[in-house]
Motif scaffolding. Structure first.
Motif, mmCIF file in Angstrom:
data_model
loop_
_atom_site.group_PDB
_atom_site.id
_atom_site.type_symbol
_atom_site.label_atom_id
_atom_site.label_comp_id
_atom_site.label_asym_id
_atom_site.label_seq_id
_atom_site.Cartn_x
_atom_site.Cartn_y
_atom_site.Cartn_z
ATOM 1 N N MET A 82 0.949 -1.117 0.057
ATOM 2 C CA MET A 82 0.191 -0.107 -0.035
ATOM 3 C C MET A 82 0.672 1.199 0.082
ATOM 4 O O MET A 82 0.416 2.120 -0.451
ATOM 5 C CB MET A 82 -1.062 0.127 1.481
ATOM 6 C CG MET A 82 -2.238 -0.871 1.191
ATOM 7 S SD MET A 82 -3.241 -0.710 2.534
ATOM 8 C CE MET A 82 -3.869 0.974 2.293
ATOM 9 N N ALA A 83 2.093 1.247 0.621
ATOM 10 C CA ALA A 83 2.994 2.317 0.786
ATOM 11 C C ALA A 83 3.328 2.837 -0.471
ATOM 12 O O ALA A 83 3.661 4.166 -0.691
ATOM 13 C CB ALA A 83 4.158 2.036 1.588
ATOM 14 N N GLY A 84 3.477 1.895 -1.586
ATOM 15 C CA GLY A 84 3.781 2.223 -2.925
ATOM 16 C C GLY A 84 2.768 2.928 -3.693
ATOM 17 O O GLY A 84 3.046 3.224 -5.015
ATOM 18 N N LEU A 85 1.549 3.106 -3.319
ATOM 19 C CA LEU A 85 0.433 3.528 -4.083
ATOM 20 C C LEU A 85 0.353 4.872 -3.863
ATOM 21 O O LEU A 85 0.631 5.654 -2.619
ATOM 22 C CB LEU A 85 -0.788 2.709 -3.698
ATOM 23 C CG LEU A 85 -1.052 1.375 -3.782
ATOM 24 C CD1 LEU A 85 -2.053 0.601 -3.386
ATOM 25 C CD2 LEU A 85 -1.150 1.086 -5.624
ATOM 26 N N ARG B 256 -5.598 -8.242 -3.697
ATOM 27 C CA ARG B 256 -6.179 -6.983 -4.222
ATOM 28 C C ARG B 256 -5.290 -5.687 -4.411
ATOM 29 O O ARG B 256 -5.362 -5.061 -5.366
ATOM 30 C CB ARG B 256 -7.525 -6.728 -3.508
ATOM 31 C CG ARG B 256 -8.239 -5.332 -3.816
ATOM 32 C CD ARG B 256 -8.694 -5.480 -5.237
ATOM 33 N NE ARG B 256 -9.459 -4.300 -5.661
ATOM 34 C CZ ARG B 256 -9.715 -3.812 -6.967
ATOM 35 N NH1 ARG B 256 -8.839 -4.352 -8.040
ATOM 36 N NH2 ARG B 256 -10.147 -2.457 -7.328
ATOM 37 N N VAL B 257 -4.459 -5.474 -3.275
ATOM 38 C CA VAL B 257 -3.676 -4.310 -3.360
ATOM 39 C C VAL B 257 -2.358 -4.404 -4.581
ATOM 40 O O VAL B 257 -2.121 -3.309 -5.190
ATOM 41 C CB VAL B 257 -2.739 -4.289 -2.072
ATOM 42 C CG1 VAL B 257 -1.752 -3.144 -2.046
ATOM 43 C CG2 VAL B 257 -3.814 -4.077 -0.853
ATOM 44 N N LYS B 258 -2.047 -5.583 -4.701
ATOM 45 C CA LYS B 258 -1.269 -5.918 -5.876
ATOM 46 C C LYS B 258 -1.556 -5.551 -7.459
ATOM 47 O O LYS B 258 -0.880 -5.135 -8.062
ATOM 48 C CB LYS B 258 -0.529 -7.255 -5.801
ATOM 49 C CG LYS B 258 0.409 -7.473 -4.709
ATOM 50 C CD LYS B 258 1.163 -8.958 -4.652
ATOM 51 C CE LYS B 258 2.116 -9.281 -3.832
ATOM 52 N NZ LYS B 258 2.989 -10.303 -3.779
ATOM 53 N N GLU B 259 -2.921 -6.034 -7.236
ATOM 54 C CA GLU B 259 -3.679 -5.859 -8.520
ATOM 55 C C GLU B 259 -3.850 -4.205 -8.877
ATOM 56 O O GLU B 259 -3.527 -3.932 -10.144
ATOM 57 C CB GLU B 259 -4.991 -6.524 -8.606
ATOM 58 C CG GLU B 259 -6.002 -6.277 -9.778
ATOM 59 C CD GLU B 259 -7.306 -7.163 -9.269
ATOM 60 O OE1 GLU B 259 -8.181 -6.739 -10.288
ATOM 61 O OE2 GLU B 259 -7.307 -7.879 -8.621
ATOM 62 N N LYS C 202 0.613 1.233 -12.429
ATOM 63 C CA LYS C 202 1.822 1.157 -13.108
ATOM 64 C C LYS C 202 1.381 1.050 -14.656
ATOM 65 O O LYS C 202 1.949 1.866 -15.363
ATOM 66 C CB LYS C 202 2.775 -0.097 -12.642
ATOM 67 C CG LYS C 202 3.423 -0.077 -11.579
ATOM 68 C CD LYS C 202 4.023 -1.120 -11.260
ATOM 69 C CE LYS C 202 5.039 -1.309 -9.865
ATOM 70 N NZ LYS C 202 5.821 -2.478 -9.658
ATOM 71 N N LYS C 203 0.744 0.236 -15.022
ATOM 72 C CA LYS C 203 0.157 0.206 -16.531
ATOM 73 C C LYS C 203 -0.281 1.718 -16.819
ATOM 74 O O LYS C 203 0.116 2.349 -18.148
ATOM 75 C CB LYS C 203 -0.882 -0.812 -16.722
ATOM 76 C CG LYS C 203 -0.167 -2.191 -16.397
ATOM 77 C CD LYS C 203 -0.869 -3.369 -16.894
ATOM 78 C CE LYS C 203 -0.513 -4.742 -16.543
ATOM 79 N NZ LYS C 203 -1.730 -5.712 -16.833
ATOM 80 N N ALA C 204 -1.300 2.050 -16.119
ATOM 81 C CA ALA C 204 -1.758 3.657 -16.627
ATOM 82 C C ALA C 204 -0.658 4.654 -16.595
ATOM 83 O O ALA C 204 -0.841 5.664 -17.531
ATOM 84 C CB ALA C 204 -2.640 3.959 -15.470
ATOM 85 N N LEU C 205 0.240 4.666 -15.461
ATOM 86 C CA LEU C 205 1.196 5.433 -15.666
ATOM 87 C C LEU C 205 2.105 5.317 -16.871
ATOM 88 O O LEU C 205 2.659 6.322 -17.444
ATOM 89 C CB LEU C 205 2.192 5.558 -14.465
ATOM 90 C CG LEU C 205 3.378 6.109 -14.288
ATOM 91 C CD1 LEU C 205 3.004 7.720 -14.360
ATOM 92 C CD2 LEU C 205 4.099 6.338 -12.920
ATOM 93 N N GLN C 206 2.406 4.155 -17.393
ATOM 94 C CA GLN C 206 3.313 3.782 -18.464
ATOM 95 C C GLN C 206 2.380 4.162 -19.860
ATOM 96 O O GLN C 206 3.009 5.031 -20.617
ATOM 97 C CB GLN C 206 3.234 2.277 -18.662
ATOM 98 C CG GLN C 206 4.575 2.006 -19.708
ATOM 99 C CD GLN C 206 4.736 0.453 -19.726
ATOM 100 O OE1 GLN C 206 4.122 -0.272 -18.856
ATOM 101 N NE2 GLN C 206 5.531 -0.058 -20.567
ATOM 102 N N ARG C 207 1.410 3.948 -19.885
ATOM 103 C CA ARG C 207 0.505 4.642 -21.014
ATOM 104 C C ARG C 207 0.606 5.937 -21.126
ATOM 105 O O ARG C 207 0.557 6.640 -22.356
ATOM 106 C CB ARG C 207 -1.044 4.143 -20.972
ATOM 107 C CG ARG C 207 -1.287 2.711 -21.109
ATOM 108 C CD ARG C 207 -2.896 2.257 -21.407
ATOM 109 N NE ARG C 207 -3.577 2.715 -20.378
ATOM 110 C CZ ARG C 207 -3.809 1.556 -19.325
ATOM 111 N NH1 ARG C 207 -3.112 0.458 -19.397
ATOM 112 N NH2 ARG C 207 -4.362 1.872 -18.393
#
Length: 309
Positions: A204-207, A225-228, A234-239
């Protein structure tokens, strides 16, 4: 200065009297003992501890206290033992437990405070939250110790030193520091209560903060769920980065197209003046072309402005 040298140096700075002779135990009335306001350790299981003391007939391990007034002391180590004795005396009426064995020590120096944490950390099993608190207090005290002694402790040695003192791995130190620095208060409160394990708190601290708050509102927070959510983030940031790079890459071409359309539009506006007004088809064709170019130019401008936001 490496870890072993620092530990040796701290040990050498212990009061000579303490190193040479056994500490003197004083019997102090429980009403003269005050809890330390900065204590962050749990004080649960008091009735069970009180029962164990009654069976033993006494407190085997003396409290460690410091003098704060003429006849008052502040507890540095032994908050649960103090509360257990209060229970035995005030709840059960056992007056024989009014006096507690105490060692009066000086914990006003940086080294004294360092040893206080070391002593508390070895008395019992601590929660992950308590270890996190210990790490931050130790880091602050070691920084102060280095400053007082004109020494320098590197970040790597600092982590190794804390790991050595607390008896945990350097990886665990880094993990708990990340939680302490990055977890939002709502989630940190759940972590303190043991409602979320260290594995979930670490992820969670990485979100982003908003995502953490949304998760903290859930009654149950599962690691999967947190990992998902973290992977989706990450994918949204990459896009977003790919889109930004594409816009910058094509900027020159877009500018050239703008100029090309503007030039054509200017040419069309001049041509309509020259067109024979009697040639209605030519006039209509030119007007339609001008309108199309103007609309195209407007659409392109709006699209670039939107993408650039």
């Amino acid at each position: 200065m490496n870890v072993n040298e620092i530990l040796k140096d701290i040990g050498q700075k212990q009061p000579e009297k303490k190193k040479k002779t056994a500490p003197r135990i004083q019997m102090i009335h429980y009403t003269k003992l005050r809890p330390n306001p900065s204590n962050f350790y749990e004080t649960d299981g008091i009735e069970k501890l009180a029962a164990a003391i009654r069976v033993a007939g006494e407190i085997k391990n003396p409290l460690r206290v410091r003098k704060i007034d003429v006849d008052e002391y502040e507890v540095n180590e032994g908050h649960r033992r103090r509360l257990a004795m209060i229970y035995n005396v005030e709840e059960l009426g056992l007056k024989e437990f009014e006096f507690l064995p105490c060692i009066v020590e000086d914990t006003t120096t940086t080294v004294g405070k360092l040893n206080l944490i070391l002593s508390n950390s070895t008395q019992r099993e601590r929660t992950e939250y308590e270890k996190m608190q210990e790490i931050e207090k130790l880091r602050t005290l070691l920084d102060q110790y280095a400053k007082e002694n004109e020494k320098k402790i590197s970040a790597v040695d600092m982590r190794k030193l804390i790991a050595n003192i607390l008896g945990v791995s350097s990886t665990k130190i880094a993990q708990l520091q990340s939680i302490d620095r990055n977890l939002v208060p709502e989630a940190k409160e759940k972590f303190e209560k043991g409602e979320i394990p260290v594995s979930v708190a670490t992820e969670m601290a990485g979100l982003p903060k908003k995502m953490q708050r949304d998760l903290a509102n859930h009654k149950e927070i599962k690691l999967s769920r947190v990992k998902e959510i973290k992977e989706d983030s990450k994918k949204a940031l990459q896009r977003s980065e790919e889109k930004k790079n594409l816009t910058e890459k094509d900027l020159e071409n877009v500018t050239f197209m703008f100029q090309d359309v503007k030039t054509t539009l200017g040419y069309a506006k001049k041509q309509i003046i020259k067109v024979n007004t009697e040639d209605k088809d030519a006039v209509i064709r030119t007007k339609v072309m001008i309108e199309a170019l103007q609309k195209y130019l407007k659409d392109m401008t709006e699209r670039v402005d939107y993408d650039g936001e």
